[in-house]
Design an enzyme around this catalytic site. Structure first.
Site, PDB file in Angstrom:
ATOM      1  N   HIS A   1       2.841  -6.009 -16.249  1.00 12.71           N
ATOM      2  CA  HIS A   1       2.142  -5.772 -14.972  1.00 12.71           C
ATOM      3  C   HIS A   1       3.059  -5.239 -13.888  1.00 12.71           C
ATOM      4  CE1 HIS A   1       4.196  -9.090 -13.150  1.00 12.71           C
ATOM      5  NE2 HIS A   1       3.418  -9.100 -12.091  1.00 12.71           N
TER       6      HIS A   1
ATOM      7  N   LYS B   1       4.391  -2.519   3.795  1.00  8.86           N
ATOM      8  CA  LYS B   1       4.648  -3.849   3.248  1.00  8.86           C
ATOM      9  C   LYS B   1       4.236  -4.881   4.277  1.00  8.86           C
ATOM     10  CE  LYS B   1       7.209  -3.908  -0.601  1.00  8.86           C
ATOM     11  NZ  LYS B   1       6.802  -4.720  -1.756  1.00  8.86           N
TER      12      LYS B   1
ATOM     13  N   LEU C   1       0.892  -1.145   0.000  1.00 11.27           N
ATOM     14  CA  LEU C   1       0.000   0.000   0.000  1.00 11.27           C
ATOM     15  C   LEU C   1       0.937   1.203   0.000  1.00 11.27           C
ATOM     16  CD1 LEU C   1      -2.736  -0.039   2.669  1.00 11.27           C
ATOM     17  CD2 LEU C   1      -1.891   2.027   1.612  1.00 11.27           C
TER      18      LEU C   1
ATOM     19  N   ALA D   1       7.606  -4.441 -12.780  1.00 12.28           N
ATOM     20  CA  ALA D   1       8.991  -4.461 -13.228  1.00 12.28           C
ATOM     21  C   ALA D   1       9.421  -5.890 -13.504  1.00 12.28           C
ATOM     22  CB  ALA D   1       9.876  -3.827 -12.156  1.00 12.28           C
TER      23      ALA D   1
END
Ligand code: 5GP
Ligand code: MN
Ligand code: MN
Length: 480
Positions: free
Chosen positions: A403, A479, A205, A405
């Site tokens: 979608h 995280k 987030l 890296a």
């Protein structure tokens, strides 16, 4: 295998259908020269294996973030005809409807700067995260079935967010063909306590700020402006989706033998589209997808509440509308044009974002003229991007692009290579705050463990399978 591959045009390679006698289609790789050289052969072999599956349509596709995965590569798309094709859980992945949502605000960085520590701390507290994390709500008996069948609609009906949120979610946050009776009790039992939680690892987030606009018109349509604070959520269907995938891999492991499908790799286990096994899987997978949309919807609600608490204004006054929500691990029944004909296909996107172009009926009306928003996260220490879908994507990649890296280092390797303390210091030096459940996750998720997202989106943009709209950069991240 690389010496057999031909460059078709800038940043597009073809894996000829002649590489292997069993191929029914060719392969396509959207890569620049450097990422082509760096790509492991194993991921190309997986493209070849997919191109051997029954009913595979046109070509198996590797997107700019392609890397080796379970059976199917991550960063891949494959479409199979409903007439004579198959459905394969490996082509969707374990985290069914893992996806990304972007929420905007009318706040500037300076409006939250003093409150950023408080905000990220409160978000970390209010949105449960971590391995096996449990949500903070208690579902009533049988309510899990409603979640699975109604997705984000269930969430909005139960007070999580706004009616208009549904308009800007892929599938409006609910695939109607979902059927919770096809989901095992075990999957439901795993799903019940975890609903309304972020998960761990790659899931995050992030509070971000719009750093650069590449296309004023499209950014305007999406409501994005330079300097605007936005919030990105990356999360999926938690243990529920994982269990659905495991359950049906077992089903498919028998099914492919019964239906006498010749597989190059057992991890491609699959069943013919019209078989009971495939139909049951689709209904269960759609149900797990609905769970993920409900999950991201609930988190959206708590994010708004948290901003309200800390900043003392209502979420409406802060303009906290959802920009869009994309699924990047999913298979869907779609109709695509091919040589003037409508083809009914099951498009498997695994680590791939839908990138439907202008005019598509699947896109919210307010975005229809410019194509759908495509959300591509980078890492917690680098940029992430917003692109828009294109007609080129419709013609070449079944309306899909990358979608993320994409990982280059395994979690265990990243833990060896990076120290959490060092990563935290680097983030801090770049003005990024982090809150994580464990120190380990910080090393595992080190920006250096991922490919360069700038080059991934550049390939997408230059080949035209999705065009750049805006760059966002992280201010603070949580995280799990
Ligand atoms: P996946 O769904 O394949 O696990 O991850 C999607 C992408 O999210 C990754 O390829 C990576 O580029 C990106 N990502 C992982 N962690 C973070 C993070 O903390 N912040 C941002 N912005 N992106 C991340
Ligand atoms: Mn996921
Ligand atoms: Mn994901």
């Amino acid at each position: 295998i690389k010496d057999k591959i031909k460059k078709v045009r800038d940043n597009v390679y073809e894996v000829p259908g002649s590489v292997n006698k069993k191929m029914r289609a060719s392969g396509r790789l959207y890569l620049d020269d450097e990422s082509f050289e760096a790509l492991e052969d194993g991921a190309i072999d997986q493209i070849v294996n997919i191109a051997c599956l029954p009913g595979v349509h046109r070509y198996a596709i590797g997107l700019p973030d392609i890397h080796f995965g379970y059976g199917f590569p991550i960063g891949g798309v494959a479409a199979f005809s409903e007439k004579n094709g198959i459905v394969s859980p490996g082509g969707v992945g374990f985290d069914i409807n893992c996806g990304v949502r972007l929420i905007k605000t009318n706040l500037k960085q300076s409006d939250i700067e003093d409150k950023l520590d408080e905000l990220i701390e409160a978000l970390f507290k209010n949105i449960p995260s971590g391995v096996g994390s449990k949500g903070k709500i208690k579902l009533k008996e049988n309510e899990i079935d409603d979640v699975l069948n109604f997705g984000a609609e269930w969430a909005v009906e139960n007070g999580y967010g706004w009616e208009e949120d549904l308009e800007v979610l892929e599938e409006n946050g609910r695939i109607k063909e979902a059927d919770s009776t096809k989901v095992s009790d075990k999957a439901k039992r795993r799903g019940i306590p975890q609903l309304g939680s972020l998960g761990s690892g790659n899931h995050f987030l992030e509070i971000q700020v719009v750093d650069e606009i590449y296309n004023d018109e499209v950014a305007g349509v999406y409501g994005l402006e330079k300097g605007m604070v936005v919030i990105m959520i990356h999360s999926g269907s938690r243990g529920c989706g994982h269990q659905v995938c495991s359950d049906y891999l077992r089903v498919m492991d028998k099914a492919y033998k019964n239906h006498q499908i010749d597989l190059a790799d057992r991890q491609l286990a699959c069943a013919p589209f019209d078989s009971k096994e495939a139909q049951d899987y689709l209904k269960a997978m759609y149900a797990a997808a609905n769970y993920a949309w409900a999950n991201r919807q609930m988190m959206t609600h708590w994010i708004r509440e948290t901003f309200e608490d800390i900043l003392g204004k209502s979420a409406k006054d802060m303009g906290m509308d959802i920009v869009y929500d994309v699924a990047h691990n999913i298979a869907k029944q779609e109709t695509h044009k091919f040589k003037g004909n409508d083809m009914k296909l099951v498009v498997h996107r695994k680590g791939a974002t839908r990138a439907f172009g202008p005019g598509s009926e699947e896109i919210p009306e307010k975005y229809r003229k410019v194509g759908q928003p495509v959300l591509i996260p980078g890492t917690m220490g680098t940029a992430s991007y917003v692109l828009h879908g294109t007609q080129t994507a419709m013609e070449e990649t079944f309306g899909s692009t990358a979608h993320g890296a994409g990982r280059v280092l395994s979690r265990s390797q990243a833990k060896k290579d990076y120290k959490p303390e060092e990563i935290k210091n680097n983030l801090a030096a770049n003005g990024v705050k982090i809150r994580a459940t464990t120190e380990n996750v910080i090393a595992e998720e080190a920006p250096g463990a991922y490919k360069d997202v700038d080059s991934v989106v550049k390939i997408s943009d230059s080949t035209g399978i999705a065009k750049l709209v805006a760059k966002v950069k992280p201010l603070a991240v949580t995280k799990g």
